[in-house]
Design an enzyme around this catalytic site. Structure first.
Site, short mmCIF file in Angstrom:
data_model
loop_
_atom_site.label_atom_id
_atom_site.label_comp_id
_atom_site.label_asym_id
_atom_site.label_seq_id
_atom_site.Cartn_x
_atom_site.Cartn_y
_atom_site.Cartn_z
N HIS A 83 40.86 36.76 36.48
CA HIS A 83 41.06 35.31 36.39
C HIS A 83 40.47 34.58 37.60
O HIS A 83 40.24 33.38 37.52
CB HIS A 83 42.53 34.95 36.13
CG HIS A 83 43.45 34.99 37.31
ND1 HIS A 83 44.27 36.07 37.58
CD2 HIS A 83 43.71 34.09 38.29
CE1 HIS A 83 44.99 35.81 38.65
NE2 HIS A 83 44.67 34.62 39.11
N ASP A 219 43.76 42.88 35.13
CA ASP A 219 43.22 41.62 35.65
C ASP A 219 42.31 41.85 36.86
O ASP A 219 42.67 41.55 37.98
CB ASP A 219 44.40 40.70 36.02
CG ASP A 219 43.98 39.25 36.22
OD1 ASP A 219 42.76 39.00 36.33
OD2 ASP A 219 44.86 38.38 36.27
N SER A 644 46.28 35.93 44.48
CA SER A 644 45.64 36.66 43.41
C SER A 644 44.40 37.35 43.94
O SER A 644 43.62 36.75 44.67
CB SER A 644 45.25 35.72 42.28
OG SER A 644 46.33 35.57 41.43
N1 ARG Z 1 49.74 33.29 36.81
C1 ARG Z 1 48.66 33.89 37.51
C2 ARG Z 1 48.21 32.99 38.69
O1 ARG Z 1 48.87 32.02 38.98
C3 ARG Z 1 47.53 34.26 36.61
C4 ARG Z 1 46.82 33.14 35.99
C5 ARG Z 1 45.65 33.49 35.11
N2 ARG Z 1 46.01 33.72 33.74
C6 ARG Z 1 46.22 32.75 32.80
N3 ARG Z 1 46.59 33.12 31.61
N4 ARG Z 1 46.02 31.48 32.98
O2 ARG Z 1 47.07 32.77 38.98
N1 ASP Z 2 48.36 34.18 39.90
C1 ASP Z 2 48.42 33.62 41.23
C2 ASP Z 2 47.05 33.43 41.86
O1 ASP Z 2 46.08 33.19 41.17
C3 ASP Z 2 49.32 34.42 42.08
C4 ASP Z 2 50.72 33.92 42.00
O2 ASP Z 2 50.90 32.70 41.86
O3 ASP Z 2 51.61 34.74 42.12
O4 ASP Z 2 46.89 33.36 43.04
#
Ligand code: ARG
Ligand code: ASP
Length: 724
Positions: A83, A219, A644
């Protein structure tokens, strides 16, 4: 014996209760080091950060300013999340060669794909510069004047402090203005895409599984840093060579078990761990619900189109993911703050804080702090809500309006800086917006507009609503704007921007899209922004004093600085959790779970045929464990957005995982960290290797890595401990 047990128990409770925190890597000596050693760390804190020799920090660059990455080979190969590389993977994709759907692998270095604008930044050195930054500010009582002086000092110091000419000096504040630290950095701009799994692996579970445990997402994506012949940063060139890192991470093939030590090293973006309860109440009751409702509508519209039209799906995939990400996070955060009674807990500690002020005779300095917070937060509320509506509706989610806003700023540039600046900005816009329009569909945007303008007109604070939106028929307005505005496509935009300033401004002020933005933006910048900024400045100053008071008075608790996109270390253990009554989550997921979630043809839960074959034949090579393929694991490391792509590192300094998310029940950790349910989610590094090797056949990449077995010859002693 009994005492020993009691002591051990107390110790365990102590270390568990105390986990959480994002620490500055140059300041780990002392309390952190002791705690890390107690949790099982075998390396020293110099192995993590050392000014004089290469250390772990030299393998952990910031990825494009928003994510983290790690160097995993002597040839500049870096690993980050799928991502995090998503928009690069997308930008090389078309309906014919769709790397988002099918994945991408460079089997030779010549096949690696350059990415304009992508940056990777190493942190070379950390130094405290608080005294120099605060010089000449002690006598200034006016907050705005004080901040101005600080900014001037920062600008001057960034220029004057020593650095090599290819490096940069960056000064950041810690503890909300109580400390200032210099970072010397090196930024590489020739960074090429090397590998990415298909989205059905790299984004498996998509938005349904996002922020959720149990998780089964691979990921990850791979890039390579290129440098000039002297191993220094250089713009993209065919003649550039793979970067030779000062340090790269060895990779452990031995996997993780519950209670193993873990360290996560990266660039957490922003946390607010020291807010007063009144601020949290506002987030829970007003700001989050407003933002959630707006994005909810925008997402439903986009989703409807994406499901029907593959070209739109590619155009909107990246935007959709990023809007959905925080939409879902705010929902989880709101629920978590409520469930954990964060407001009541904070109120309780504020009571204690107030008593401490009296006890220590600090009433004059800190006595009215909490009352001042109450007053200012109450006053800022309608402005803060109006600001969120403007930001979310106009600047973020309705793209014709956000483009219109850029033109509004262009007009402002003309008014304040004249024709030359106007022309420069205009030409930049024409060049810069070409890419934007590639991923813009006016039909989708019109529907979003209709929904969001309706919300703006009915739900944002009435006193700041421009006349044109009072009792507006959103559907009619949408049809008017999207029929007549030239902003709906690139050709129209270019035409609007043709000619000298006089002509352009006349044309703009004839365009219904532009005129609507202007009405909204004028109202906002005259009636909301100034008051909001004024109150916010007061709140920031209060927060600085509050932080200082906590550092002074709460000497028994460990206080770490809020995240600010600088390099931090967080540590903990591999650990499951109990999200609710009678439910226990174990800390590791396996490929079996991917197959349990498999829905053939589904855009979130499809599984590639080749992966199903590998599962059936259990062809896991050296990456499996007892006939199973581990996929993800969780731990008690305190992370946030920006972490991330961060490496998860074992007790010996080897890479064991790749951080990418947090669990649903713990998404409130940016505001209120509860060690019993806050967990970070990592991909098991063996799953990454398995996909690279067995799924993609990228032996060329595997052969660059340093694979190690730190546990293999482990003494039996440890096994016995686990059986208790
Ligand atoms: N929650 C994670 C972060 O904050 C992964 C986000 C990417 N995935 C998504 N389905 N949008 O970045
Ligand atoms: N998914 C998040 C990021 O892209 C990490 C998190 O918020 O825990 O940095």
């Amino acid at each position: 014996m009994k005492f020993l047990k009691l002591f051990l128990l107390l110790f365990v409770i102590q270390t568990q209760a105390q986990q959480g925190g994002m620490w500055i890597p140059s300041l780990l000596k002392g309390m952190n080091e002791t705690e890390m050693k107690n949790l099982g760390m075998k390396i020293s804190v110099q192995d993590i950060y050392d000014v004089n020799q290469s250390s772990m920090k030299d393998a952990v660059p910031h990825f494009n300013g928003g994510c983290t990455s790690e160097v995993i080979s002597p040839k500049g190969l870096i690993l980050t999340n799928h991502h995090c590389g998503f928009s690069q993977i997308q930008s090389h994709s078309t309906v014919d060669h769709d790397y988002l759907t099918d994945g991408f692998w460079a089997y030779k270095m010549e096949d690696e794909l350059p990415n304009e604008g992508l940056t990777v930044t190493f942190m070379v050195k950390i130094e405290d510069v608080t005294t120099a930054v605060l010089e000449g500010t002690a006598t200034l009582t006016n907050e705005a004047a004080k901040q101005k002086k600080i900014q001037e000092n920062i600008t001057a110091l960034s220029k004057s402090l020593p650095k090599e000419n290819w490096q940069e000096n960056k000064i950041r504040t810690f503890f909300e203005g109580n400390q200032y630290i210099l970072f010397v950095t090196e930024t590489f701009t020739d960074v090429r895409l090397v590998g990415a799994p298909p989205s059905s692996i790299g984004k498996f579970g998509s938005d349904t599984d996002n922020w959720v445990w149990p998780r089964h997402t691979g990921d990850f994506s791979l890039f390579r840093i290129y440098a000039d012949k002297n191993n220094r940063p250089a713009a993209y060139s065919k003649d550039n060579v793979p970067y030779t890192p000062k340090h790269f991470l060895p990779i452990s093939l031995d996997g993780v078990a519950e209670d193993d030590f873990t360290l996560v090293f990266g660039y957490p973006g922003k946390t607010n761990e020291y807010l007063p309860s009144v601020a949290i109440e506002q987030i829970v009751n007003e700001l989050n619900p407003a933002k959630i409702e707006i994005r909810d509508k925008a997402l439903k519209v986009a989703d409807g189109f994406m499901r029907k039209d593959n070209a739109i799906k590619i155009q909107y995939a990246s935007k959709y993911a990023s809007i959905a990400n925080y939409w879902k996070k705010w929902i989880g955060e709101t629920q978590g703050l409520k469930k954990s009674n964060a407001v009541a807990v904070k109120k309780e500690s504020e009571k204690e804080f107030q008593q401490k002020i009296v006890k220590t005779g600090k009433e004059k300095e800190y006595g009215t702090l909490l009352a001042d917070f109450d007053k200012n937060y109450t006053e800022i509320a309608p402005y803060a809500v109006a600001r969120d509506y403007f930001t979310e509706v106009v600047l973020r989610n309705t793209e014709l309006l956000s483009t219109g806003y850029k033109l509004y700023q262009l007009e402002e540039v003309y008014k304040s800086k004249g024709e030359q600046s106007f022309n420069d900005r205009k030409n930049n816009l024409i060049a810069g917006l070409a890419d934007f329009y590639k991923n813009f569909n006016a039909t989708v945007d019109e529907k979003v507009f209709e929904q969001l303008i309706e919300l703006y007109a009915t739900k944002s604070p009435k006193q700041f609503l421009p006349k044109g939106l009072v009792n507006v028929n959103a559907k009619n307005l949408a049809s008017e704007v999207y029929t007549k505005s030239q902003l709906k496509n690139y050709a129209g935009l270019k035409q609007l921007l043709t000619g000298d300033a006089g002509t352009v401004l006349a044309n703009l002020n004839n365009d219904p899209g532009f005129l609507l933005v202007k009405e909204l933006a004028d109202k906002y910048s005259k009636e909301v922004a100034p008051k909001y900024d004024e109150l916010n400045l007061t709140i920031t100053a209060l927060q600085r004093t509050y932080m200082k008071a906590q550092l002074e008075l709460n000497t028994e608790s460990r206080i770490f600085p809020d995240a600010n996109s600088t390099l931090r270390v967080t540590y903990g253990k591999v650990k499951g959790y109990e999200p609710k009554d009678a439910t226990v989550y174990t800390p590791v997921t396996y490929l079996d779970g991917v197959m349990e979630k498999y829905i053939p043809g589904d855009y979130e839960f499809d599984v590639p045929a080749k992966l199903i074959d590998l599962y059936k034949t259990k062809d896991y090579g050296p990456y499996g464990e007892n006939g199973k393929m581990p996929v993800c694991f969780i731990g008690t490391n305190h992370t946030t957005g920006g972490n991330s792509g961060s490496p998860a590192i074992d007790a010996n300094g080897n890479l064991i995982g790749l951080n990418f998310d947090r669990v649903w029940e713990g998404t409130m950790s940016d505001i209120y960290y509860d060690p019993s349910i806050c967990r970070n989610i990592m991909v098991d590094i063996r799953y990454v290797l398995f996909i690279m090797d067995k799924y993609a056949g990228a032996k060329n990449l595997i052969s660059e890595l340093k694979l190690v077995h730190p546990k293999k010859n482990k003494p039996l002693k440890n096994k016995k401990l686990k059986q208790k």
